[in-house]
Design a protein around this motif. Structure first.
Motif, PDB file in Angstrom:
ATOM      1  N   SER A  27       0.823  -1.205   0.000  1.00 43.03           N
ATOM      2  CA  SER A  27       0.000   0.000   0.000  1.00 43.03           C
ATOM      3  C   SER A  27       0.864   1.265   0.000  1.00 43.03           C
ATOM      4  O   SER A  27       0.578   2.219  -0.728  1.00 43.03           O
ATOM      5  CB  SER A  27      -0.923  -0.012   1.218  1.00 43.03           C
ATOM      6  N   LEU A  67      -2.965  -5.618   0.153  1.00 47.62           N
ATOM      7  CA  LEU A  67      -2.307  -4.323   0.105  1.00 47.62           C
ATOM      8  C   LEU A  67      -1.424  -4.076   1.326  1.00 47.62           C
ATOM      9  O   LEU A  67      -0.592  -3.184   1.323  1.00 47.62           O
ATOM     10  CB  LEU A  67      -3.337  -3.200  -0.031  1.00 47.62           C
ATOM     11  N   HIS A  68      -1.604  -4.886   2.366  1.00 49.01           N
ATOM     12  CA  HIS A  68      -0.787  -4.754   3.566  1.00 49.01           C
ATOM     13  C   HIS A  68       0.408  -5.706   3.550  1.00 49.01           C
ATOM     14  O   HIS A  68       1.102  -5.836   4.557  1.00 49.01           O
ATOM     15  CB  HIS A  68      -1.645  -4.980   4.818  1.00 49.01           C
TER      16      HIS A  68
END
Length: 86
Positions: A27, A67-68
Motif C-alpha cells: 500500500s 495491500l498490507h
C-alpha cells in the motif's frame, strides 16, 4: 529501496512511473506511485480502495492481493492489468 514496475500495456493509458521507494507495505509503495500520478489510482484501485479484479500484483515473484503485504528493502513489485479476450 523497493522497486515498483508497471507493464508497458498499463503505461499506454496513463503515466506509470518505475520508481524506487522506501515502503514497508505494498500500500505504501502504491501510494508513492499515486503521489507521482494521481490518475493511476483509478486504474488500480476500486471505489473501496481494493485492487481491481483485472489488476495483478507480484511481490518478489509471488502474486499478492493483500495491500498490507510486507515489503523488504530489496523487494521487486510488478503491477499489471490482466488481459482478456481471444
Amino acid at each position: 529501496m523497493a522497486e515498483l514496475h508497471f507493464t508497458p500495456q498499463l503505461r499506454r493509458f496513463t503515466a506509470a512511473p518505475q520508481l524506487h521507494c522506501e515502503a514497508a507495505t505494498l500500500s505504501e509503495a502504491l501510494a508513492a506511485a499515486f503521489a507521482v500520478n494521481p490518475r493511476l489510482r483509478g486504474y488500480l484501485l476500486d471505489d473501496q480502495g481494493g485492487l481491481r479484479p483485472n489488476v495483478a500484483v507480484f511481490v518478489d515473484g509471488r502474486r499478492s492481493t493483500d495491500l498490507h503485504a510486507a515489503l523488504a528493502p530489496s523487494s521487486q513489485v510488478h503491477v499489471l492489468q490482466a488481459l482478456s479476450g481471444g
